[in-house]
Design a protein around this motif. Sequence first.
Motif, short mmCIF file in Angstrom:
data_model
loop_
_atom_site.label_atom_id
_atom_site.label_comp_id
_atom_site.label_asym_id
_atom_site.label_seq_id
_atom_site.Cartn_x
_atom_site.Cartn_y
_atom_site.Cartn_z
N MET A 3 0.80 -1.45 0.39
CA MET A 3 -0.02 0.18 -0.27
C MET A 3 0.90 1.21 0.04
O MET A 3 0.00 1.63 -1.12
CB MET A 3 -0.87 -0.16 0.68
N ILE A 4 1.85 1.62 1.10
CA ILE A 4 2.98 2.81 0.50
C ILE A 4 3.25 2.38 -0.91
O ILE A 4 3.37 3.66 -1.04
CB ILE A 4 3.75 2.45 1.76
N ASP A 5 3.48 1.73 -1.33
CA ASP A 5 4.16 1.63 -2.63
C ASP A 5 3.35 2.67 -3.50
O ASP A 5 3.85 3.27 -4.83
CB ASP A 5 5.12 0.04 -2.91
N MET A 6 2.07 1.66 -3.49
CA MET A 6 1.20 2.51 -4.40
C MET A 6 0.62 3.90 -3.98
O MET A 6 0.55 5.07 -4.73
CB MET A 6 -0.83 1.46 -4.80
N TYR A 7 0.72 4.44 -2.93
CA TYR A 7 -0.22 5.88 -2.40
C TYR A 7 0.89 6.06 -1.26
O TYR A 7 0.50 7.46 -0.91
CB TYR A 7 -1.26 5.40 -1.23
N PHE A 30 3.17 -2.04 10.95
CA PHE A 30 2.58 -0.58 9.79
C PHE A 30 3.67 0.87 10.20
O PHE A 30 4.38 1.10 9.41
CB PHE A 30 1.42 -0.41 10.55
N LYS A 31 4.27 0.42 11.61
CA LYS A 31 4.80 1.89 11.63
C LYS A 31 5.67 2.00 10.83
O LYS A 31 7.10 2.60 10.24
CB LYS A 31 4.93 1.85 13.11
N SER A 38 10.69 6.72 4.48
CA SER A 38 11.28 7.59 5.58
C SER A 38 10.03 8.81 5.10
O SER A 38 10.35 9.70 4.91
CB SER A 38 12.56 8.09 4.38
N TYR A 39 9.34 8.07 5.51
CA TYR A 39 8.01 8.88 5.68
C TYR A 39 8.41 9.49 6.78
O TYR A 39 7.04 10.18 7.21
CB TYR A 39 6.57 8.44 5.37
N LEU A 75 -5.08 1.11 5.24
CA LEU A 75 -4.70 0.26 5.90
C LEU A 75 -5.78 -0.41 7.53
O LEU A 75 -5.91 0.72 8.15
CB LEU A 75 -2.67 -0.49 6.71
N VAL A 76 -6.36 -1.81 7.74
CA VAL A 76 -7.56 -2.37 8.70
C VAL A 76 -6.89 -2.99 8.46
O VAL A 76 -6.79 -4.20 8.27
CB VAL A 76 -8.91 -2.02 7.72
#
Length: 174
Positions: A3-7, A30-31, A38-39, A75-76
Amino acid sequence: MHMIDMYGSNIMILSCPESERSTIERLCAFKDAFVSKSYGNLDNQVFITDSSSINSGYEFLKEYLKKGKIPAGILVSTNTTAYGAIKAINESGLSVPNDIGLACFDALDLTGLVTPKLTSMSQPTLQIGKIAIKTLLDKIKDPEGNTIYQKIIVEPLFDIKDSCGYNLRKAIPE
């Protein structure tokens, strides 16, 4: 990471209360994934619902979307909370995955009726069952309890379906 790669960083985490070890581990994962890109800190993007129920996901996301905040991805931590979130998204006039991508843990749909099909990280139940049976048989063979304790970690299964928006984004030329 999918999901991070997508959004990118425009993701929210919707979790049930941290009363179970699996919930805590999911939040940590998740964290860790977010920080690895690096977000920075996820604190303003992690939200804890009252419970892992459908209604809890629905009520939380309904109120969140009313504020005009629309994450690109969510993400749920549980499938039931995800079902409620999808209902709130649909009622707000948005849709999964066209407007908001969504992924969850343990999306179990034995009916095949849930739309869109949920992208999820699931426990490999067949493998877990085999390990449980072997452990039980080992215990039966060693009734005195001399069996050595062992920690067994099984890798989850990642199943990309429609809800994350991958198929939509894949079709868009860059």
